[in-house]
Design a protein around this motif. Structure first.
Motif, short mmCIF file in Angstrom:
data_model
loop_
_atom_site.label_atom_id
_atom_site.label_comp_id
_atom_site.label_asym_id
_atom_site.label_seq_id
_atom_site.Cartn_x
_atom_site.Cartn_y
_atom_site.Cartn_z
N ASP A 64 1.03 -1.23 -0.06
CA ASP A 64 0.22 -0.21 0.12
C ASP A 64 0.93 1.22 -0.13
OD1 ASP A 64 1.00 0.49 2.62
OD2 ASP A 64 -1.02 -0.13 3.61
N ALA A 65 0.30 2.36 -0.28
CA ALA A 65 1.08 3.79 -0.18
C ALA A 65 1.90 4.04 0.81
CB ALA A 65 0.09 4.94 -0.70
N SER A 66 1.47 3.60 2.16
CA SER A 66 2.31 4.05 3.39
C SER A 66 3.41 3.10 3.42
CB SER A 66 1.29 3.66 4.58
OG SER A 66 1.05 2.59 4.74
N TYR A 67 3.51 1.78 2.88
CA TYR A 67 4.69 1.08 2.98
C TYR A 67 5.68 1.61 1.98
CZ TYR A 67 7.92 -2.69 3.43
OH TYR A 67 9.17 -3.32 3.65
N ARG A 68 5.13 1.88 0.51
CA ARG A 68 5.79 2.37 -0.24
C ARG A 68 6.77 3.70 -0.14
NH1 ARG A 68 1.20 1.61 -3.68
NH2 ARG A 68 1.25 3.96 -4.11
N LEU A 69 5.90 4.39 0.75
CA LEU A 69 6.56 5.67 1.51
C LEU A 69 7.70 5.28 2.25
CD1 LEU A 69 6.47 8.63 1.39
CD2 LEU A 69 4.95 8.52 3.29
N ALA A 70 7.26 4.16 3.18
CA ALA A 70 8.55 3.75 3.89
C ALA A 70 9.65 3.28 3.54
CB ALA A 70 8.01 2.66 5.12
N VAL A 71 9.47 2.45 2.28
CA VAL A 71 10.41 1.96 1.50
C VAL A 71 11.43 3.20 0.84
CG1 VAL A 71 11.21 0.59 -0.61
CG2 VAL A 71 9.50 -0.30 1.11
N ALA A 72 10.64 4.07 0.37
CA ALA A 72 11.44 5.15 -0.30
C ALA A 72 12.18 6.08 0.70
CB ALA A 72 10.40 6.11 -1.04
#
Length: 156
Positions: free
Chosen positions: A50-58
């Motif tokens: 989801d968007a929150s995990y993609r943000l955490a990875v980035a």
């Protein structure tokens, strides 16, 4: 005299299932040609993040390589742009790196991004799923600095 404005389907009902199959096949072929993948049911690939995990990875990549991040708006002409999918295991390790759209004119950039991603592990643990796929677009400047689309500051 026949009614020429009547646009009802005049094919026998027995042909409709075949037409539906043909349309479905044509639609699937169109998705594949557009670079999308169609996975069989029961596929072992993990779900998309989801968007929150993609943000955490980035954010993890940005913290790992602060000197490599291009600060400010990117120039109008970038050296390379690539879309990468990471498969991350439950402990944050990288299971797989796949280029969905690689900058084939710049194989050295593809190799460098692959190296950066693998060395940035472990990533934050994926919430709940155990394994997850995270997709991001790498925006690469000639200087060797980059931004990820998830955190991009835009372009001039």
């Amino acid at each position: 005299m026949p009614n020429t404005t009547d646009l009802t389907l005049s094919s026998p009902p027995s042909l409709l299932p075949g037409r539906r199959r043909m349309l479905a096949a044509a639609g699937a072929a169109g998705l594949l040609a557009a670079g999308c993948s169609v996975l069989p049911s029961g596929s072992s690939r993990p779900p998309l993040a989801d968007a929150s995990y993609r943000l955490a990875v980035a954010n993890h990549i940005y913290r790992r390589y602060p000197d490599r991040i291009y600060r400010g708006k990117l120039p109008p002409m970038l050296y390379a742009i690539g879309v990468m999918e990471l498969e991350i295991d439950r402990s944050g390790g990288v299971d797989a790196v796949r280029w969905l759209r690689g900058p084939s004119h710049a194989p050295e950039v593809m190799a460098e991004i692959d190296r950066l991603v693998r060395q940035a592990a472990p990533f934050p643990n994926p919430p709940g799923w155990g394994r997850v796929r995270s997709v991001d677009t790498w925006l690469w400047d000639r200087s060797g600095r980059f931004q990820l689309d998830t955190l991009s500051e835009g372009q001039l």
